[in-house]
Design an enzyme around this catalytic site. Structure first.
Site, PDB file in Angstrom:
ATOM      1  N   SER A  31       0.855  -1.183   0.000  1.00 29.61           N
ATOM      2  CA  SER A  31       0.000   0.000   0.000  1.00 29.61           C
ATOM      3  C   SER A  31       0.893   1.235   0.000  1.00 29.61           C
ATOM      4  CB  SER A  31      -0.878   0.010   1.265  1.00 29.61           C
ATOM      5  OG  SER A  31      -1.439   1.283   1.504  1.00 29.61           O
TER       6      SER A  31
ATOM      7  N   TYR B 264      -0.465  -0.260  10.573  1.00 31.10           N
ATOM      8  CA  TYR B 264      -0.811  -0.678   9.212  1.00 31.10           C
ATOM      9  C   TYR B 264       0.329  -0.340   8.248  1.00 31.10           C
ATOM     10  CZ  TYR B 264      -3.292  -0.894   4.735  1.00 31.10           C
ATOM     11  OH  TYR B 264      -3.676  -1.184   3.443  1.00 31.10           O
TER      12      TYR B 264
END
Length: 308
Positions: free
Chosen positions: A163, A189
């Site tokens: 990501s 994350y």
């Protein structure tokens, strides 16, 4: 550390769909396993691969959901060679059981499943921080367990979904499970997604001689269930993608002949990403230099394997 002066580009881009990428590509005789394939990007990735003729295993933690997704994909594509596998990446015992029952060669592994911004510090049955466990550690256990199946292919590909959040921070070696630092949902994350990119680099470095090539990719900003803890997709509208567009880069790395014998790279919008040597800021693009660093990738791999 190795950064390439020339980036790989393809005829595809940000608005290309998964079907665009595979138009004219025949995947008959190839077998793919896609994690998190009962919904969202994983489901579209599995569907596109099946539509191109591959046999596909839809993997996920909910038995009813993966069974139904496999059935629907087979009907939609007219390809009966779609089956399912129950595996919970947050539970290493479940991963062990899944790989222990796998006996056939595997040509493509797409490490797609993920969790994002879990609000409270949550630990798995084995005591690992949940975001690192699902996004990185569980997928590493799965990939390691399937090594021999991938090697039997002779021409296998492993795709690790990362990501643009990886640009916020590298994983902190020595504290991958966040036992010494305060828990921050988005930072956890970011570190987990940086870890997936590094594990792609190291998978390729260690296994290329076995006929297994690995890449990482940023699928882009797509509204899926991944954002359930963030109040929905926060990215500006002009940067958002549809699910078919989001799956395009994964499918490109998984199956396009344009990337035969290519590995250890990071792609977004169907092209190799530009290397960043400092933060591009919120909603930035590119790949941080630290996730291409083979010194860091080797250390991360060893520490992650030790946690397993």
């Amino acid at each position: 550390m190795s950064h390439r002066a020339t980036r790989l580009t393809t005829p595809f881009g940000r608005t290309s769909s998964a079907d665009d990428v595979l138009r004219g590509v025949d995947l008959a005789g190839r077998h793919a396993l896609v994690t998190g394939a009962n919904t969202g990007l994983g489901r579209e990735t599995a569907r596109a691969l099946a539509a191109a003729g591959a046999s596909v295993t839809v993997a996920g933690r909910n038995a009813d959901a993966v069974r139904e997704a496999a059935r629907a994909i087979a009907v939609a594509t007219g390809n009966p060679r779609v089956d399912h596998l129950v595996v919970d990446l947050a539970d290493l015992a479940s991963v062990d059981a899944a790989v222990g029952g796998w006996s056939r060669p595997l040509d493509v592994l797409v490490n797609n499943a993920g969790v994002m911004a879990v609000p409270e510090l949550t630990r798995t049955r084995q005591g690992h921080e949940l975001q690192f466990a699902v996004n990185a550690l569980g997928h590493l256990a799965l990939t390691l367990g399937l090594h021999d199946a991938l090697a039997r292919s002779g021409d296998a590909r492993v795709v690790w979904l990362s990501s643009n959040a990886h640009l916020f921070s590298p994983p902190v070696l020595g504290d991958l499970d966040r036992r010494f630092r305060p828990y921050d949902p988005l930072l956890a994350y970011a570190e987990a997604k940086a870890a997936t990119a590094l594990l792609a680099v190291e998978t390729d470095r260690r296994w290329a001689d076995d006929g297994i090539r690995a890449q990482a990719c940023n699928p882009g900003a797509i509204a899926t269930g991944l954002q359930q803890h963030t109040g929905g997709l926060q990215t500006p509208v002009e940067r958002r993608k549809t699910v078919p567009q989001g799956a395009a880069t994964s499918v490109l790395l998984a199956a396009s002949p344009l990337l035969a014998d290519v590995g250890g790279r990071y792609f977004e919008d169907c092209d190799e990403a530009e290397v960043r040597h400092e933060s591009p800021g919120l909603f930035g693009t590119g790949v941080a230099d630290y996730v291409l660093d083979t010194r860091l990738s080797a250390l991360l791999w060893d520490q992650a394997v030790a946690l397993l």
